[in-house]
Design a protein around this motif. Structure first.
Motif, short mmCIF file in Angstrom:
data_model
loop_
_atom_site.label_atom_id
_atom_site.label_comp_id
_atom_site.label_asym_id
_atom_site.label_seq_id
_atom_site.Cartn_x
_atom_site.Cartn_y
_atom_site.Cartn_z
N VAL A 87 -4.87 9.21 9.86
CA VAL A 87 -3.91 8.03 9.86
C VAL A 87 -3.08 7.96 8.90
N PRO A 88 -3.39 8.22 7.87
CA PRO A 88 -1.99 8.09 7.05
C PRO A 88 -0.71 9.33 7.17
N ILE A 89 -1.62 10.59 7.53
CA ILE A 89 -0.46 11.82 7.70
C ILE A 89 0.31 11.25 8.98
N GLY A 90 -0.35 10.83 9.91
CA GLY A 90 0.50 10.28 11.39
C GLY A 90 1.41 9.23 10.92
N TRP A 91 1.12 8.50 10.05
CA TRP A 91 1.86 7.20 9.66
C TRP A 91 3.23 7.85 8.92
N ALA A 92 2.84 8.83 7.94
CA ALA A 92 3.89 9.28 7.23
C ALA A 92 4.87 9.90 7.96
N LEU A 93 4.33 10.74 8.82
CA LEU A 93 5.43 11.37 9.88
C LEU A 93 6.06 10.68 10.79
N ILE A 94 5.56 9.37 11.10
CA ILE A 94 6.44 8.51 11.95
C ILE A 94 7.47 7.82 11.22
N HIS A 95 6.86 7.17 10.25
CA HIS A 95 7.75 6.42 9.39
C HIS A 95 7.45 6.41 8.10
N ARG A 96 8.24 7.27 7.39
CA ARG A 96 7.87 7.71 5.85
C ARG A 96 7.90 6.93 4.98
N ALA A 97 9.43 5.83 5.02
CA ALA A 97 9.63 4.85 4.31
C ALA A 97 8.90 3.69 4.12
N SER A 98 7.96 3.32 4.96
CA SER A 98 6.91 2.01 4.93
C SER A 98 5.58 2.92 4.67
N PHE A 99 5.57 4.15 4.79
CA PHE A 99 4.22 4.76 4.40
C PHE A 99 4.24 4.75 2.70
N LEU A 100 5.40 5.12 2.50
CA LEU A 100 5.50 5.27 0.79
C LEU A 100 5.39 4.16 0.39
N ARG A 101 6.21 3.11 0.59
CA ARG A 101 6.24 1.79 0.15
C ARG A 101 4.89 0.87 0.06
N LEU A 102 3.94 1.01 1.15
CA LEU A 102 2.83 0.40 1.10
C LEU A 102 1.53 1.24 0.77
N ILE A 103 1.82 2.59 0.63
CA ILE A 103 0.28 3.31 0.35
C ILE A 103 0.69 4.30 -0.42
N GLY A 104 1.93 5.37 -0.20
CA GLY A 104 2.02 6.61 -0.82
C GLY A 104 2.27 6.28 -2.44
N TRP A 105 3.26 5.16 -2.97
CA TRP A 105 3.43 5.26 -4.34
C TRP A 105 2.40 4.55 -5.05
N ARG A 106 1.35 3.72 -4.12
CA ARG A 106 0.23 3.06 -4.85
C ARG A 106 -0.75 4.18 -5.31
N LEU A 107 -0.79 5.16 -4.37
CA LEU A 107 -2.03 6.09 -4.49
C LEU A 107 -1.56 7.04 -5.80
N LEU A 108 -0.08 7.29 -5.67
CA LEU A 108 0.71 7.94 -6.72
C LEU A 108 0.54 7.25 -8.15
N ALA A 109 0.62 6.09 -8.11
CA ALA A 109 0.54 5.25 -9.38
C ALA A 109 -0.91 5.29 -9.65
N PHE A 110 -1.84 5.31 -9.01
CA PHE A 110 -3.33 5.28 -9.41
C PHE A 110 -3.68 6.61 -10.25
N TRP A 111 -3.30 7.63 -9.52
CA TRP A 111 -3.22 9.00 -9.85
C TRP A 111 -2.66 9.28 -11.37
N ARG A 112 -1.51 8.92 -11.41
CA ARG A 112 -0.81 8.94 -12.63
C ARG A 112 -1.37 8.15 -13.82
N LEU A 113 -1.80 6.89 -13.37
CA LEU A 113 -2.33 6.01 -14.73
C LEU A 113 -3.72 6.61 -14.96
#
Length: 470
Positions: A87-113
């Motif tokens: 689901v997230p891979i398909g979402w990222a391929l279809i609309h990358r901007a909204s995926f990063l805004r809603l999920i991608g940057w939050r997952l990266l923030a959790f990993w970096r924290l």
């Protein structure tokens, strides 16, 4: 409930060797095991609740496969994992901007924290001197929320009681290297809390092409480049004065020509007049036809042009007195932008003392009284020392491009600007990497903003001249 074991009394201890420290066994209070277990369980539950509250998406993605395995077996767990990945891979391929805004940057923030900041927080704080280790206990600033953007990590920190912003600003190098970043910038979020910015990569590493000429005539903030966070850099020229400082080859011409380019429709509409002073006869002379008879190259003509601008300013002030307090550009009273390239040649290195006094007096008059009646000054220089430019504090907005010395950063942007992250002396001298890169300090904010001006080529300038002369 608590049992106290006796220790040695310090007043009864005697040593026969003066260089040997007295060692004694202090009294020890034994805590019942049940209290220790209760405290441990409470801290574990509080940490779990805090984790779920701060990172609900990451926690759900981690917990769902485990719950599915427990309830339905490993086959359904594998299907769940496959679905969570598909689901997230398909979402990222279809609309990358909204995926990063809603999920991608939050997952990266959790990993970096988890992997970067919380893992290295205690040693970095202790070694840098921002934390204290007293009597076997660490007193550390509280690590708050981590937010990721496309180019940086934004870390919220609650300072220890008694700490100041300067304590953190003086240790930006320790923080940057401790967490594996190129630099660190410190700003105040609110009382007792700081916002640390750790760039992950440089979005301004590549040169920018010239900004397209606007379609509408306007003297509002003109787009001259890009900010580090991806927003357009809009430079305010009407209602203020701007000082640009940078070493040779730092890209001062990019800012001058980008500002002129943004005002081009207003020039053609008669709402703006650009008066150019070009003592070097190199930068602004390439588009001399843009300025007409409002171009000066020799010191004598520069003094005359500045004095003419003062006359226009004073005439408007006499007409506006008691009627208006701000200037609205019209064809009858257009906005006058005085562009001065290498102003230090006119104010400090001019051999004729009479011309120097005339020029300094005219510039001081324009910068103190001109912006209310629609006369602005955009000046560029290489050496920002006070003896070279003694009226630099009369420019509300300042831009520092690449500078040779760290002390010059505070000379241009004000005291403490370099401590807050304006590392203009670290900008690369390679034109492809550092030309046009700088830091802006606006009148309304003490925090510097990292920007890069677009490069206006000779072809672009010729097209601008043709558009105006036609």
């Amino acid at each position: 409930m608590f049992r106290k074991l006796p220790g040695d009394e310090a007043q009864h201890l005697v040593t026969t060797t003066p260089d040997t420290a007295v060692v004694f066994r202090p009294a020890v209070v034994q805590t019942p095991a049940i209290i220790t277990l209760v405290i441990f369980v409470w801290r574990m539950l509080a940490g779990l609740v805090r984790l779920l509250w701060r990172h609900p998406i990451a926690s759900a993605i981690t917990a769902v496969p485990g719950v599915t395995w427990t309830l339905y077996g490993w086959s359904w767990a594998l299907l769940t994992i496959f679905g969570l990945l598909a689901v997230p891979i398909g979402w990222a391929l279809i609309h990358r901007a909204s995926f990063l805004r809603l999920i991608g940057w939050r997952l990266l923030a959790f990993w970096r924290l988890t992997w970067v900041y919380r893992r290295h927080w205690q040693p970095v704080m202790i070694i840098s001197g921002l934390g204290r280790h007293l009597r076997g206990r660490d007193y550390l600033p509280h690590l708050g929320k981590v937010t990721c953007t496309s180019w940086a990590d934004l870390v919220t920190v609650r300072m220890l009681t008694g700490q100041s912003v300067k304590d953190w600003a003086d240790r930006t190098d320790h923080l940057a290297h401790g967490f594996g970043a190129r630099s660190c910038r410190v700003s105040v979020a609110r009382a007792g809390r700081l916002l640390l910015v750790f760039p992950r990569h440089d979005p301004l590493a590549t040169p920018l092409p010239a900004v397209p000429v606007p379609d509408e005539a306007s003297v509002g903030p003109v787009e001259v480049g890009t900010c580090e966070d991806g927003r357009p850099w809009r430079l305010k020229v009407h209602g203020t004065h701007v000082l640009v400082a940078g070493a040779t080859g730092a890209g001062k011409g990019s800012i001058l020509w980008s500002a002129i380019r943004g005002l081009l429709p207003a020039v053609r509409a008669g709402l703006v007049q650009i008066w150019a002073l070009d003592p070097k006869r190199m930068e602004l002379s390439f588009g001399r036809d843009l300025f007409g008879d409002r171009y000066a190259a020799t010191p004598e003509h520069c003094a005359e042009l500045l004095e003419a601008a003062v006359v226009v300013m004073q005439e408007r002030a006499d007409r506006f007195a008691g009627l208006r307090r701000t200037h609205t550009p019209t064809v009858e009273d257009p906005f006058v932008l005085v562009v001065v390239d290498e102003v230090a040649f006119l104010t400090a290195y001019q051999a004729d003392k009479g011309l120097k006094l005339r020029i300094c007096a005219a510039l001081a008059t324009l910068t103190t009284q001109g912006r209310a009646v629609g006369v602005g000054v955009l000046a560029a220089l290489q050496d920002p020392r006070k003896e070279v430019m003694n009226i630099r504090n009369l420019f509300p907005d300042k831009i520092a491009l690449r500078l040779d010395e760290s002390e010059q950063v505070d000379m241009v942007l004000g005291d403490g600007a370099r401590d807050r992250g304006a590392l203009a002396d670290h900008i690369s001298p390679i034109p492809a990497q550092g030309a046009g890169v700088g830091y802006v300090r606006l009148e309304t904010s003490p925090d510097p903003i990292r920007v890069r001006a677009a490069y206006v080529s000779d072809t672009d300038i010729r097209a601008m001249v043709e558009a105006v002369t036609a």
